[in-house]
Motif scaffolding. Structure first.
Motif, PDB file in Angstrom:
ATOM      1  N   TYR A  63       9.144   4.196  72.606  1.00 14.23           N
ATOM      2  CA  TYR A  63       7.875   3.910  71.936  1.00 14.23           C
ATOM      3  C   TYR A  63       7.101   5.202  71.682  1.00 14.23           C
ATOM      4  N   ARG A  64       6.623   5.348  70.468  1.00 14.12           N
ATOM      5  CA  ARG A  64       5.801   6.500  70.069  1.00 14.12           C
ATOM      6  C   ARG A  64       4.526   5.972  69.427  1.00 14.12           C
ATOM      7  N   ALA A  65       3.386   6.279  70.013  1.00 10.12           N
ATOM      8  CA  ALA A  65       2.095   5.801  69.503  1.00 10.12           C
ATOM      9  C   ALA A  65       1.845   6.277  68.077  1.00 10.12           C
ATOM     10  N   SER A  66       2.408   7.409  67.703  1.00 10.88           N
ATOM     11  CA  SER A  66       2.200   7.947  66.361  1.00 10.88           C
ATOM     12  C   SER A  66       2.833   7.066  65.287  1.00 10.88           C
ATOM     13  N   ARG A  67       3.737   6.176  65.664  1.00  9.17           N
ATOM     14  CA  ARG A  67       4.414   5.310  64.699  1.00  9.17           C
ATOM     15  C   ARG A  67       3.799   3.923  64.620  1.00  9.17           C
ATOM     16  N   GLY A  68       2.724   3.669  65.393  1.00  8.36           N
ATOM     17  CA  GLY A  68       2.051   2.381  65.324  1.00  8.36           C
ATOM     18  C   GLY A  68       1.652   1.857  66.684  1.00  8.36           C
ATOM     19  N   THR A  69       0.989   0.714  66.673  1.00  7.99           N
ATOM     20  CA  THR A  69       0.506   0.089  67.902  1.00  7.99           C
ATOM     21  C   THR A  69       1.668  -0.521  68.684  1.00  7.99           C
ATOM     22  N   PRO A  70       1.445  -0.803  69.965  1.00  4.62           N
ATOM     23  CA  PRO A  70       2.490  -1.484  70.737  1.00  4.62           C
ATOM     24  C   PRO A  70       2.912  -2.813  70.102  1.00  4.62           C
ATOM     25  N   ARG A  71       1.948  -3.566  69.546  1.00  4.82           N
ATOM     26  CA  ARG A  71       2.291  -4.840  68.899  1.00  4.82           C
ATOM     27  C   ARG A  71       3.231  -4.606  67.725  1.00  4.82           C
ATOM     28  N   ASN A  72       2.927  -3.618  66.900  1.00  5.42           N
ATOM     29  CA  ASN A  72       3.778  -3.342  65.745  1.00  5.42           C
ATOM     30  C   ASN A  72       5.164  -2.871  66.182  1.00  5.42           C
ATOM     31  N   TRP A  73       5.222  -2.040  67.219  1.00  4.55           N
ATOM     32  CA  TRP A  73       6.508  -1.606  67.764  1.00  4.55           C
ATOM     33  C   TRP A  73       7.286  -2.827  68.240  1.00  4.55           C
ATOM     34  N   LEU A  74       6.596  -3.752  68.921  1.00  7.55           N
ATOM     35  CA  LEU A  74       7.245  -4.954  69.427  1.00  7.55           C
ATOM     36  C   LEU A  74       7.730  -5.836  68.278  1.00  7.55           C
ATOM     37  N   TYR A  75       6.984  -5.890  67.168  1.00  5.40           N
ATOM     38  CA  TYR A  75       7.453  -6.625  65.996  1.00  5.40           C
ATOM     39  C   TYR A  75       8.755  -6.005  65.471  1.00  5.40           C
ATOM     40  N   GLY A  76       8.838  -4.691  65.477  1.00  7.90           N
ATOM     41  CA  GLY A  76      10.080  -4.031  65.066  1.00  7.90           C
ATOM     42  C   GLY A  76      11.238  -4.402  65.985  1.00  7.90           C
ATOM     43  N   VAL A  77      10.973  -4.430  67.302  1.00  4.20           N
ATOM     44  CA  VAL A  77      11.994  -4.842  68.269  1.00  4.20           C
ATOM     45  C   VAL A  77      12.401  -6.291  68.000  1.00  4.20           C
ATOM     46  N   ALA A  78      11.404  -7.157  67.779  1.00  9.23           N
ATOM     47  CA  ALA A  78      11.693  -8.574  67.528  1.00  9.23           C
ATOM     48  C   ALA A  78      12.519  -8.748  66.260  1.00  9.23           C
ATOM     49  N   ARG A  79      12.155  -8.013  65.242  1.00  6.01           N
ATOM     50  CA  ARG A  79      12.907  -8.092  63.977  1.00  6.01           C
ATOM     51  C   ARG A  79      14.366  -7.712  64.199  1.00  6.01           C
ATOM     52  N   ASN A  80      14.590  -6.636  64.962  1.00 11.70           N
ATOM     53  CA  ASN A  80      15.961  -6.199  65.246  1.00 11.70           C
ATOM     54  C   ASN A  80      16.720  -7.236  66.076  1.00 11.70           C
ATOM     55  N   VAL A  81      16.049  -7.845  67.048  1.00 15.14           N
ATOM     56  CA  VAL A  81      16.689  -8.873  67.873  1.00 15.14           C
ATOM     57  C   VAL A  81      17.088 -10.076  67.015  1.00 15.14           C
ATOM     58  N   ILE A  82      16.199 -10.506  66.132  1.00 15.90           N
ATOM     59  CA  ILE A  82      16.486 -11.655  65.268  1.00 15.90           C
ATOM     60  C   ILE A  82      17.642 -11.339  64.326  1.00 15.90           C
ATOM     61  N   LEU A  83      17.630 -10.145  63.736  1.00 16.25           N
ATOM     62  CA  LEU A  83      18.724  -9.763  62.842  1.00 16.25           C
ATOM     63  C   LEU A  83      20.046  -9.665  63.594  1.00 16.25           C
ATOM     64  N   ALA A  84      20.007  -9.129  64.806  1.00 15.82           N
ATOM     65  CA  ALA A  84      21.233  -9.043  65.611  1.00 15.82           C
ATOM     66  C   ALA A  84      21.749 -10.436  65.938  1.00 15.82           C
ATOM     67  N   GLU A 153       0.705  -0.481  58.377  1.00 20.40           N
ATOM     68  CA  GLU A 153       1.378  -0.884  59.616  1.00 20.40           C
ATOM     69  C   GLU A 153       2.790  -1.378  59.323  1.00 20.40           C
ATOM     70  N   ALA A 154       2.952  -2.173  58.282  1.00 24.82           N
ATOM     71  CA  ALA A 154       4.277  -2.669  57.917  1.00 24.82           C
ATOM     72  C   ALA A 154       5.205  -1.510  57.570  1.00 24.82           C
ATOM     73  N   ALA A 155       4.673  -0.520  56.857  1.00 22.10           N
ATOM     74  CA  ALA A 155       5.477   0.652  56.517  1.00 22.10           C
ATOM     75  C   ALA A 155       5.958   1.352  57.780  1.00 22.10           C
ATOM     76  N   ARG A 156       5.085   1.473  58.766  1.00 20.48           N
ATOM     77  CA  ARG A 156       5.480   2.120  60.034  1.00 20.48           C
ATOM     78  C   ARG A 156       6.568   1.335  60.745  1.00 20.48           C
ATOM     79  N   VAL A 157       6.407   0.001  60.809  1.00 20.32           N
ATOM     80  CA  VAL A 157       7.412  -0.836  61.473  1.00 20.32           C
ATOM     81  C   VAL A 157       8.776  -0.653  60.807  1.00 20.32           C
ATOM     82  N   LEU A 158       8.775  -0.538  59.483  1.00 15.23           N
ATOM     83  CA  LEU A 158      10.031  -0.449  58.736  1.00 15.23           C
ATOM     84  C   LEU A 158      10.511   0.986  58.505  1.00 15.23           C
ATOM     85  N   GLY A 159       9.702   1.971  58.916  1.00 13.20           N
ATOM     86  CA  GLY A 159      10.086   3.362  58.711  1.00 13.20           C
ATOM     87  C   GLY A 159      10.002   3.796  57.258  1.00 13.20           C
ATOM     88  N   LEU A 160       9.019   3.256  56.520  1.00 10.18           N
ATOM     89  CA  LEU A 160       8.849   3.576  55.100  1.00 10.18           C
ATOM     90  C   LEU A 160       7.577   4.379  54.889  1.00 10.18           C
TER      91      LEU A 160
END
Length: 195
Positions: A63-84, A153-160
Protein backbone atom coordinates in the motif's frame (compact mmCIF):
# COMPACT_ATOMS: atom_id res chain seq x y z
CA UNK A 1 -9.20 3.82 11.19
CA UNK A 2 -10.58 6.22 8.61
CA UNK A 3 -10.35 5.79 4.87
CA UNK A 4 -7.55 8.37 5.06
CA UNK A 5 -5.43 6.43 7.58
CA UNK A 6 -1.67 6.90 7.36
CA UNK A 7 0.15 4.47 5.10
CA UNK A 8 2.00 2.87 8.01
CA UNK A 9 -1.34 1.99 9.68
CA UNK A 10 -2.63 0.32 6.54
CA UNK A 11 0.68 -1.45 5.97
CA UNK A 12 0.48 -2.87 9.53
CA UNK A 13 -2.73 -4.82 8.88
CA UNK A 14 -0.61 -7.74 7.70
CA UNK A 15 1.23 -8.05 10.99
CA UNK A 16 -0.84 -6.30 13.69
CA UNK A 17 -4.17 -7.94 14.59
CA UNK A 18 -5.48 -4.76 16.26
CA UNK A 19 -4.66 -2.69 13.16
CA UNK A 20 -6.40 -5.29 10.99
CA UNK A 21 -9.50 -5.31 13.17
CA UNK A 22 -9.76 -1.52 12.95
CA UNK A 23 -9.17 -1.61 9.18
CA UNK A 24 -11.74 -4.40 8.74
CA UNK A 25 -14.40 -2.56 10.74
CA UNK A 26 -13.77 0.65 8.79
CA UNK A 27 -14.03 -1.00 5.37
CA UNK A 28 -16.20 -4.13 5.62
CA UNK A 29 -19.43 -2.43 4.55
CA UNK A 30 -17.83 -0.74 1.53
CA UNK A 31 -16.27 -4.04 0.41
CA UNK A 32 -19.55 -5.93 0.88
CA UNK A 33 -21.36 -3.37 -1.29
CA UNK A 34 -18.55 -3.42 -3.89
CA UNK A 35 -18.76 -7.22 -4.18
CA UNK A 36 -22.58 -7.41 -4.02
CA UNK A 37 -22.83 -5.07 -7.01
CA UNK A 38 -20.77 -7.49 -9.05
CA UNK A 39 -21.87 -10.91 -7.78
CA UNK A 40 -25.47 -12.15 -7.63
CA UNK A 41 -24.92 -15.30 -5.56
CA UNK A 42 -24.89 -14.60 -1.75
CA UNK A 43 -22.59 -17.52 -0.96
CA UNK A 44 -20.06 -16.41 -3.54
CA UNK A 45 -20.29 -12.78 -2.39
CA UNK A 46 -19.57 -13.77 1.22
CA UNK A 47 -16.60 -15.90 0.17
CA UNK A 48 -15.19 -13.17 -2.05
CA UNK A 49 -15.43 -10.56 0.72
CA UNK A 50 -13.39 -12.87 2.95
CA UNK A 51 -10.87 -13.40 0.13
CA UNK A 52 -10.56 -9.64 -0.37
CA UNK A 53 -9.49 -9.13 3.23
CA UNK A 54 -7.12 -12.11 3.09
CA UNK A 55 -5.55 -10.64 -0.03
CA UNK A 56 -5.33 -7.24 1.68
CA UNK A 57 -3.45 -8.81 4.60
CA UNK A 58 -1.06 -10.47 2.17
CA UNK A 59 -0.39 -7.31 0.18
CA UNK A 60 -0.62 -4.67 2.92
CA UNK A 61 3.06 -3.79 2.61
CA UNK A 62 2.45 -2.75 -1.00
CA UNK A 63 0.00 0.00 0.00
CA UNK A 64 1.23 3.47 -0.97
CA UNK A 65 -0.72 6.51 0.25
CA UNK A 66 0.47 8.46 -2.79
CA UNK A 67 -1.67 6.20 -5.01
CA UNK A 68 -4.93 6.78 -3.12
CA UNK A 69 -6.85 6.18 0.07
CA UNK A 70 -6.94 2.82 1.85
CA UNK A 71 -10.54 2.36 0.62
CA UNK A 72 -9.50 2.91 -2.99
CA UNK A 73 -6.54 0.54 -2.58
CA UNK A 74 -8.94 -2.03 -1.12
CA UNK A 75 -11.28 -1.56 -4.10
CA UNK A 76 -8.32 -2.38 -6.35
CA UNK A 77 -7.63 -5.51 -4.29
CA UNK A 78 -11.33 -6.46 -4.46
CA UNK A 79 -11.41 -5.93 -8.20
CA UNK A 80 -8.39 -8.22 -8.62
CA UNK A 81 -9.93 -10.88 -6.36
CA UNK A 82 -13.20 -10.83 -8.33
CA UNK A 83 -11.39 -11.03 -11.66
CA UNK A 84 -9.23 -13.89 -10.40
CA UNK A 85 -12.36 -15.72 -9.26
CA UNK A 86 -13.99 -15.24 -12.65
CA UNK A 87 -10.90 -16.64 -14.38
CA UNK A 88 -10.77 -19.56 -11.96
CA UNK A 89 -14.47 -20.29 -12.47
CA UNK A 90 -14.10 -20.17 -16.24
CA UNK A 91 -11.34 -22.78 -16.03
CA UNK A 92 -13.40 -24.87 -13.62
CA UNK A 93 -16.51 -24.74 -15.78
CA UNK A 94 -14.47 -26.09 -18.65
CA UNK A 95 -13.85 -29.32 -16.79
CA UNK A 96 -15.39 -29.78 -13.35
CA UNK A 97 -18.40 -29.04 -11.21
CA UNK A 98 -18.18 -25.94 -9.04
CA UNK A 99 -20.32 -27.33 -6.21
CA UNK A 100 -17.47 -28.94 -4.26
CA UNK A 101 -15.87 -27.03 -1.44
CA UNK A 102 -18.43 -24.26 -0.82
CA UNK A 103 -18.51 -23.30 2.81
CA UNK A 104 -21.84 -23.17 4.56
CA UNK A 105 -23.30 -19.96 5.94
CA UNK A 106 -25.51 -19.86 8.99
CA UNK A 107 -29.06 -18.56 8.36
CA UNK A 108 -28.27 -15.05 9.69
CA UNK A 109 -25.24 -14.71 7.41
CA UNK A 110 -27.28 -15.91 4.44
CA UNK A 111 -30.10 -13.46 5.24
CA UNK A 112 -27.68 -10.52 5.43
CA UNK A 113 -25.95 -11.59 2.22
CA UNK A 114 -29.30 -11.93 0.42
CA UNK A 115 -30.33 -8.46 1.64
CA UNK A 116 -27.10 -6.96 0.26
CA UNK A 117 -27.52 -8.76 -3.05
CA UNK A 118 -31.15 -7.59 -3.32
CA UNK A 119 -30.19 -4.02 -2.42
CA UNK A 120 -27.59 -4.06 -5.16
CA UNK A 121 -30.02 -5.28 -7.86
CA UNK A 122 -30.30 -1.83 -9.45
CA UNK A 123 -26.55 -1.55 -9.58
CA UNK A 124 -26.32 -4.99 -11.18
CA UNK A 125 -28.78 -3.85 -13.87
CA UNK A 126 -26.37 -1.08 -14.78
CA UNK A 127 -23.49 -3.54 -14.54
CA UNK A 128 -25.25 -5.89 -16.98
CA UNK A 129 -25.91 -2.98 -19.36
CA UNK A 130 -22.15 -2.42 -19.38
CA UNK A 131 -21.37 -5.93 -20.65
CA UNK A 132 -20.70 -4.67 -24.19
CA UNK A 133 -18.20 -2.01 -23.14
CA UNK A 134 -14.48 -2.42 -23.68
CA UNK A 135 -12.75 -3.51 -20.47
CA UNK A 136 -11.03 -0.17 -19.79
CA UNK A 137 -14.20 1.89 -20.21
CA UNK A 138 -16.18 -0.54 -18.11
CA UNK A 139 -13.66 -0.48 -15.26
CA UNK A 140 -13.73 3.33 -15.02
CA UNK A 141 -17.53 3.45 -15.20
CA UNK A 142 -17.86 0.79 -12.48
CA UNK A 143 -15.63 2.68 -10.08
CA UNK A 144 -17.34 6.03 -10.70
CA UNK A 145 -21.00 5.07 -11.16
CA UNK A 146 -21.23 2.02 -8.93
CA UNK A 147 -18.60 2.63 -6.27
CA UNK A 148 -18.84 6.39 -5.90
CA UNK A 149 -15.22 7.26 -6.64
CA UNK A 150 -14.37 10.43 -8.47
CA UNK A 151 -12.51 10.19 -11.78
CA UNK A 152 -9.11 10.93 -10.24
CA UNK A 153 -9.59 8.21 -7.59
CA UNK A 154 -10.73 5.73 -10.23
CA UNK A 155 -7.68 6.57 -12.33
CA UNK A 156 -5.44 5.82 -9.34
CA UNK A 157 -7.16 2.48 -8.65
CA UNK A 158 -6.68 1.49 -12.29
CA UNK A 159 -3.18 2.96 -12.70
CA UNK A 160 -4.30 5.45 -15.37
CA UNK A 161 -3.76 9.14 -15.99
CA UNK A 162 -6.80 11.21 -14.93
CA UNK A 163 -7.29 12.47 -18.50
CA UNK A 164 -7.38 8.93 -19.85
CA UNK A 165 -9.92 7.96 -17.19
CA UNK A 166 -12.12 10.97 -18.07
CA UNK A 167 -12.14 10.04 -21.76
CA UNK A 168 -13.00 6.42 -20.99
CA UNK A 169 -15.75 7.50 -18.61
CA UNK A 170 -17.26 9.83 -21.21
CA UNK A 171 -17.24 7.09 -23.86
CA UNK A 172 -18.72 4.53 -21.47
CA UNK A 173 -21.53 6.83 -20.38
CA UNK A 174 -22.38 7.64 -23.98
CA UNK A 175 -22.49 3.95 -24.95
CA UNK A 176 -24.43 2.73 -21.91
CA UNK A 177 -26.88 5.65 -21.93
CA UNK A 178 -28.85 4.19 -24.80
CA UNK A 179 -29.19 0.79 -23.14
CA UNK A 180 -30.88 2.04 -19.97
CA UNK A 181 -34.35 3.55 -20.16
CA UNK A 182 -33.87 5.42 -16.88
CA UNK A 183 -30.61 5.72 -15.00
CA UNK A 184 -30.67 3.98 -11.59
CA UNK A 185 -30.12 6.06 -8.46
CA UNK A 186 -26.95 4.95 -6.71
CA UNK A 187 -26.59 5.31 -2.96
CA UNK A 188 -23.05 5.97 -1.83
CA UNK A 189 -21.73 4.46 1.42
CA UNK A 190 -22.01 7.92 3.00
CA UNK A 191 -25.77 7.83 2.41
CA UNK A 192 -25.96 10.53 -0.26
CA UNK A 193 -27.87 9.76 -3.44
CA UNK A 194 -26.03 9.67 -6.75
CA UNK A 195 -27.46 9.40 -10.24
Amino acid sequence: MSQHAPADETARIGTDPAAFESFYRAHITAVQHFVARRVAEPYEAADLVAEVFLAAIGSAKSYRASRGTPRNWLYGVARNVILAERRRRAREWAGASRDAGMRRLDPDDLTRAEERVDAAAGSRALYEAMDGLPRGERAVLELVALDGLDVVEAARVLGLRPGTARVRLHRARRRVGGELSTPPVMVATTGEARS
